[in-house]
Enzyme design. Structure first.
Site, PDB file in Angstrom:
ATOM      1  N   ASP A   1       7.815   3.057   6.439  1.00 26.20           N
ATOM      2  CA  ASP A   1       8.672   2.752   7.582  1.00 26.20           C
ATOM      3  C   ASP A   1       7.897   2.223   8.783  1.00 26.20           C
ATOM      4  OD1 ASP A   1       7.566   5.347   7.698  1.00 26.20           O
ATOM      5  OD2 ASP A   1       9.081   6.039   9.101  1.00 26.20           O
TER       6      ASP A   1
ATOM      7  N   GLU B   1       8.476   8.439   7.332  1.00 21.72           N
ATOM      8  CA  GLU B   1       7.431   9.334   7.828  1.00 21.72           C
ATOM      9  C   GLU B   1       7.548   9.509   9.333  1.00 21.72           C
ATOM     10  OE1 GLU B   1       4.069  10.838   9.708  1.00 21.72           O
ATOM     11  OE2 GLU B   1       4.514   8.706   9.887  1.00 21.72           O
TER      12      GLU B   1
END
Length: 394
Positions: A85, A142
């Site tokens: 991400d 994350e």
């Protein structure tokens, strides 16, 4: 310096893949997706793993991708994780491959993490110089802060569906030379908790404070008292942080408000210290409010736990790294007060989280001018390939 064995993967084995790795990394950089929005990134990863012959499972814990590859009759198994991400930041690098989506950018290097593991994945599928099972975990979210991708994948049965003997992961490290590694056994990155303290007093006119219970005064006393939590409660050889990041209260100079709010970030490196910090923050906030005749409510939210590397797996990783790049390029990582949701994986499996240098002059993580250092791509890919081959030695 030990000689790099030709028996296992070397950085030179990836020289002819350098351009491809750079192209992949820059494609990912230009197309960032935020936590739990990684639809295109997950598809990009899954399609390549399938092309290389991996057994691919999509949508693990939402948008997680797991690629599994078996070779030989060995019963051992390894898991390696890369995060996918990006962050809600407007990129200011001016690079030709800058983010094509306004307000989103890969400001933490997850584009590089994903690329390095894809590079290792292609090499392992092509050479198959191992005996056992490889589980490559491409994790979303994350950066979520809570309810993260690691938690979602574990809840979705990650380790039951894809058993492993140990798990490994990495993060790039601005300030350390590209191609160098930093790691340590035991605590590496901090647990991160947040305390939101709401003080309820009695409002009134600023000229008549004796008729009020001033929550601003209570908050001011509370902020100062919270600074003693670490200095007077934590053993000096331990490390912890209590930072009051926000304080809000009032709307006008001649009005004493009803309420005030403090929000504090709390960091620790051991479960025992973490528990003690919560007790002391709660106790101090409650007692100071009562002493002033106010009441208080405390929302104490536990975030990511401590990243704790296991001794055996860290020693193994150190050996592999020294074989790959030489003793002088492998160092001891200082404990890092930032947090990382790889900690959740390490609560279930032994393993090691390590740091890969991103350049001494690299902008810091989460900066609008940050960029992952492409010089580290072949080193990282070779490292994952060699570590897998050594872990699942023929």
């Amino acid at each position: 310096m030990p000689q790099t064995s030709n028996e296992f993967a070397r950085i030179a084995d990836f020289d002819d893949r350098t351009a491809e790795l750079i192209e992949t990394r820059r494609h990912l950089h230009a197309h960032p997706e935020l936590s739990f929005e990684e639809h295109e990134t997950a598809a990009y990863v899954a399609d390549r793993l399938e092309r290389w012959g991996y057994e691919v499972t999509r949508n693990v814990g939402g948008l997680g991708v797991v690629g599994r590859l078996r070779q030989g009759a060995g019963g051992g198994s390894i898991a390696i994780r890369a995060d996918m991400d990006a962050l809600p930041i407007m990129e200011a690098t001016g690079l030709p491959y800058s983010s094509t989506t306004a307000g989103k950018m890969h400001a933490c290097g997850h584009d590089g993490h994903t690329t390095m593991l894809l590079g290792a994945a292609e090499y392992l599928a092509r050479t198959r110089h191992f005996n056992g099972t490889v589980n490559l975990i491409f994790q979303p979210a994350e950066e979520a802060g809570k309810g993260s991708g690691a938690q979602a994948m574990i809840k979705d049965g990650l380790f039951d569906r894809f058993p492993c003997d140990a798990i490994f992961g990495l993060h790039n490290h601005p300030g350390a030379p590209a191609g160098t590694f930093l790691l340590r056994p035991g605590p590496l990155m901090a647990a991160s908790d947040t305390a939101t303290i709401t003080i309820v007093g009695k409002g009134g006119h600023a000229s008549r404070p004796h008729l009020t219970v001033d929550p601003i005064v209570v908050a001011a006393n509370m902020v100062m008292a919270l600074q003693t939590v670490v200095s007077r409660n934590v053993n000096p050889i331990e490390t912890a942080v209590v930072t009051v990041g926000t304080i809000h209260g009032g709307t006008a100079s001649n009005v004493i408000p009803e309420t005030a709010e403090i929000v504090a970030s709390i960091r620790s490196f051991s479960p025992e210290v973490r528990d003690m910090l919560e007790r002391r923050v709660r106790g101090i906030a409650t007692s100071i409010a009562e002493a002033h005749g106010a009441s208080v409510s405390i929302d104490y939210e536990r975030g990511y736990p401590v990243v704790i590397n296991s001794e055996k797996e860290t020693a193994f990783a150190i050996d592999v790294l020294k074989e790959l790049v030489g003793d002088e390029k492998v160092g001891v990582c200082p404990m890092i007060p930032g947090s990382e949701d790889f900690a959740y994986f390490l609560e279930h499996k032994p393993g090691c989280f390590l740091r890969l240098g991103n350049g001494e002059n690299s902008p810091i993580l989460h900066s609008s001018k940050y960029d992952f250092n492409d010089d580290s791509l072949t080193t990282g890919a070779a490292m994952w390939a060699r570590l897998t081959e050594r872990f699942l030695s023929l």
